[in-house]
Design a protein around this motif. Structure first.
Motif, mmCIF file in Angstrom:
data_model
loop_
_atom_site.group_PDB
_atom_site.id
_atom_site.type_symbol
_atom_site.label_atom_id
_atom_site.label_comp_id
_atom_site.label_asym_id
_atom_site.label_seq_id
_atom_site.Cartn_x
_atom_site.Cartn_y
_atom_site.Cartn_z
ATOM 1 N N PHE A 21 44.792 36.359 44.834
ATOM 2 C CA PHE A 21 43.578 36.145 45.693
ATOM 3 C C PHE A 21 42.287 36.301 44.719
ATOM 4 O O PHE A 21 42.422 36.813 43.654
ATOM 5 N N ARG A 22 41.372 35.667 44.995
ATOM 6 C CA ARG A 22 39.961 35.654 44.343
ATOM 7 C C ARG A 22 38.987 36.415 45.370
ATOM 8 O O ARG A 22 38.988 36.375 46.571
ATOM 9 N N ASP A 23 38.110 36.959 44.555
ATOM 10 C CA ASP A 23 37.011 37.924 45.522
ATOM 11 C C ASP A 23 35.923 36.900 45.848
ATOM 12 O O ASP A 23 35.336 36.211 45.080
ATOM 13 N N ARG A 24 35.297 37.177 47.144
ATOM 14 C CA ARG A 24 34.071 36.590 47.470
ATOM 15 C C ARG A 24 33.088 37.630 48.026
ATOM 16 O O ARG A 24 33.776 38.428 48.959
ATOM 17 N N VAL A 25 31.964 37.217 48.050
ATOM 18 C CA VAL A 25 31.122 38.583 48.465
ATOM 19 C C VAL A 25 30.291 38.050 49.839
ATOM 20 O O VAL A 25 29.828 36.871 50.074
ATOM 21 N N PHE A 26 30.419 39.117 50.970
ATOM 22 C CA PHE A 26 29.966 38.639 52.214
ATOM 23 C C PHE A 26 29.063 39.705 52.488
ATOM 24 O O PHE A 26 29.485 40.876 52.874
ATOM 25 N N GLY A 27 27.665 39.774 52.143
ATOM 26 C CA GLY A 27 26.682 40.891 52.371
ATOM 27 C C GLY A 27 26.915 41.852 51.508
ATOM 28 O O GLY A 27 27.069 41.739 50.235
ATOM 29 N N SER A 28 27.319 43.116 52.207
ATOM 30 C CA SER A 28 27.405 44.259 51.350
ATOM 31 C C SER A 28 29.102 44.466 51.111
ATOM 32 O O SER A 28 29.447 45.521 50.428
ATOM 33 N N TYR A 29 29.798 43.393 51.127
ATOM 34 C CA TYR A 29 31.411 43.578 51.200
ATOM 35 C C TYR A 29 31.816 42.551 49.998
ATOM 36 O O TYR A 29 31.288 41.383 49.967
ATOM 37 N N GLN A 30 33.088 42.791 49.605
ATOM 38 C CA GLN A 30 33.846 41.764 48.707
ATOM 39 C C GLN A 30 35.322 41.883 49.468
ATOM 40 O O GLN A 30 35.863 42.733 49.769
ATOM 41 N N ALA A 31 35.520 40.641 49.493
ATOM 42 C CA ALA A 31 36.869 40.170 50.348
ATOM 43 C C ALA A 31 37.708 39.137 49.563
ATOM 44 O O ALA A 31 37.222 38.283 48.830
ATOM 45 N N PRO A 32 38.903 39.134 49.956
ATOM 46 C CA PRO A 32 39.984 38.139 49.391
ATOM 47 C C PRO A 32 39.908 36.820 49.942
ATOM 48 O O PRO A 32 39.812 36.837 51.205
ATOM 49 N N GLU A 33 40.003 35.901 49.059
ATOM 50 C CA GLU A 33 40.444 34.460 49.670
ATOM 51 C C GLU A 33 41.386 34.012 48.693
ATOM 52 O O GLU A 33 41.362 34.459 47.447
ATOM 53 N N THR A 34 42.309 33.118 49.124
ATOM 54 C CA THR A 34 43.462 32.741 48.315
ATOM 55 C C THR A 34 43.300 31.905 47.178
ATOM 56 O O THR A 34 42.198 30.967 47.261
ATOM 57 N N ARG A 35 43.704 31.882 45.999
ATOM 58 C CA ARG A 35 43.578 31.064 45.040
ATOM 59 C C ARG A 35 44.497 29.741 45.155
ATOM 60 O O ARG A 35 44.410 28.822 44.585
ATOM 61 N N ALA A 36 45.443 29.872 46.156
ATOM 62 C CA ALA A 36 46.274 28.521 46.091
ATOM 63 C C ALA A 36 45.528 27.203 46.510
ATOM 64 O O ALA A 36 44.508 27.218 47.482
ATOM 65 N N ALA A 37 45.976 26.035 45.958
ATOM 66 C CA ALA A 37 45.049 24.742 45.941
ATOM 67 C C ALA A 37 45.245 24.293 47.311
ATOM 68 O O ALA A 37 44.693 23.355 47.762
ATOM 69 N N TRP A 38 46.381 24.657 48.056
ATOM 70 C CA TRP A 38 46.950 23.944 49.248
ATOM 71 C C TRP A 38 46.251 24.542 50.619
ATOM 72 O O TRP A 38 46.673 24.425 51.616
ATOM 73 N N PHE A 39 45.256 25.347 50.146
ATOM 74 C CA PHE A 39 44.189 25.639 51.602
ATOM 75 C C PHE A 39 43.016 24.733 51.587
ATOM 76 O O PHE A 39 42.403 24.744 50.576
#
Length: 447
Positions: free
Chosen positions: A269-287
């Motif tokens: 996973f890579r991290d993305r910031v949403f307001g006050s939070y940090q959440a995971p999104e996949t690194r897979a290219a097939w998304f």
């Protein structure tokens, strides 16, 4: 001398003038580029195809009437043919209820025997009672992946049971953001053409017709020829299936999904910031990821909701009422505008409904859904907000796999929250636990 030159110029310019006039009337005297280059056209490709083309029908055995039709094509002189798995799936799973037969484009008819299937790539190998018959060869450039984009292709099949047809289109390489390798074919595929070949100008197979995109124009998909060639090599000496192929289908589904979820875990996973939070999104290219917002909603919203959803094109056709394999990671960042904390909590409850995505008939394929909800704290507490977590799962009756949804809602603020969701279809339970744990660990306070 001048008169001779004028006559010469008139002789040279007159055909061009005629051509321009014809073009202005919507006609043309210029032959097509294919003919001009001496390359075969659709008529030439089709002329040699009928002895090698099949319509494959699924019939209710006792009634003797067809329930569905598809296409297929011969790949050996002794009657081996390739089609889509979804064309023959009823007979593969319920051979006592259904049987297969073919009608050739050359007028021949007979029984079809199912030999082997490739579930992930939606292919099947069958045998028909043809001997010393002409057959299709595979394009070497397609097998080694060197086919240039823009190459003209010709798709063959029997659309809507109207008769054997040839469709001209172009090769556009492999579809991006897809776990399954599919060729993007710019051509009009229709129901009934599934399982037919898509060939080059020399009549060599580049791909197998498999699907079209509803809501688009001339956006269709082919299974790459290398998968059909591999199935032929594997199943050439296979004996006819003594019973149904459920065990083989089950094993292929489990192995393929296991490889997919291993790849998902390995990509991380890579991290993305949403307001006050940090959440995971996949690194897979097939998304493929999209965003949405309620900012322009009417009436004016009392809580702003900005969301992202990343979904994998990784579904697999199992049966006419079971198409499964969705993998999705989504986050909804909600912030109160003028709601009190109780009203805001109601909004979060609506956003956090588990909503298991079912891929088929519930009672036939799935066990009842079971859910568990709890509050979870991860250490160190300074980095991880407290979470309300919901875990729902339903098992497949015939496969050792589950559909699972994990929902987490941050609990540290009265007017701001992140609702995160992980949807996994057809996953082994241990894989679901492993991925769910990793997902929760990446939900953190933004640094």
């Amino acid at each position: 001398m001048i008169t001779a030159i004028v006559r010469t110029l008139r002789a040279l310019l007159w055909p061009s003038a005629i051509t321009a006039a014809l073009c202005s009337l919507g006609m043309s005297s210029i032959s097509s580029p294919v003919a001009a280059q001496g390359l075969p056209g659709a008529d030439t490709v089709y002329a040699s195809a009928p002895p090698r083309l099949l319509q494959i029908r699924t019939l209710v055995a006792d009634a003797g009437r067809q329930t569905s039709t598809g296409s297929g094509f011969l790949v050996s002189a002794d009657g081996l043919a390739v089609t889509n798995y979804h064309v023959v799936s009823d007979a593969a799973l319920e051979p006592k209820t259904y049987r297969l037969e073919y009608t050739g484009a050359d007028g021949t008819q007979g029984a079809v025997t199912l030999l082997a299937v490739d579930l992930p790539n939606d292919l099947a190998l069958v045998r028909v009672d043809k001997q010393d018959a002409p057959f299709f060869a595979f394009d070497k450039a397609a097998l080694d992946g060197s086919l240039p984009k823009g190459e003209r292709l010709y798709s063959l099949g029997n659309p809507l049971d109207l008769g054997f047809t040839i469709i001209e289109g172009t090769y556009n390489g492999l579809v991006e953001h897809s776990y399954n390798d599919h060729i993007h074919f710019t051509g009009a595929l229709n129901p009934g053409m599934s399982g037919g070949p898509a060939v080059n100008a020399q009549g060599q197979v580049v791909g197998v017709n498999v699907a079209t995109r509803r809501g688009g124009q001339l956006i269709s998909f082919l299974v790459p020829a290398r998968f059909a060639a591999a199935l032929l090599a594997r199943g050439r000496d296979a004996k006819p299936a003594a019973g149904d192929l459920r065990k083989d289908v089950s094993a292929q589904l489990a192995n393929w999904r296991g490889a997919l979820y291993k790849s998902l875990g390995d990509e991380g996973f890579r991290d993305r910031v949403f307001g006050s939070y940090q959440a995971p999104e996949t690194r897979a290219a097939w998304f493929e990821c999209w965003a949405s917002t309620n900012a322009s909603a009417s009436p004016k919203p009392r809580a702003s909701i900005n969301a992202t959803s990343c979904k994998a094109e990784a579904s697999v056709y199992v049966a006419s009422d079971l198409n499964t394999g969705v993998v999705e990671v989504s986050h909804s960042y909600a912030k109160s505008i003028d709601l009190n904390q109780f009203q805001f909590a109601t909004v979060l409850t609506q956003l956090a409904q588990p909503r298991l995505t079912m891929g088929g008939s519930f009672r036939k394929w799935y066990t009842p859904q079971r859910c568990h909800e709890d509050f979870v704290g991860l250490a160190p507490a300074a980095e991880h907000p407290p979470l309300r977590v919901m875990w729902c799962a339903q098992g497949y009756r015939e496969f050792d796999l589950y559909d699972v949804v994990l929902v987490a809602v941050t609990q540290d603020r009265a007017d701001e929250a992140l609702v995160s969701r992980l949807n996994l279809q057809a996953v082994a339970y241990d894989d679901a636990l492993r991925l769910g744990k990793s997902f929760l660990e990446r939900l953190q306070v933004a640094r």
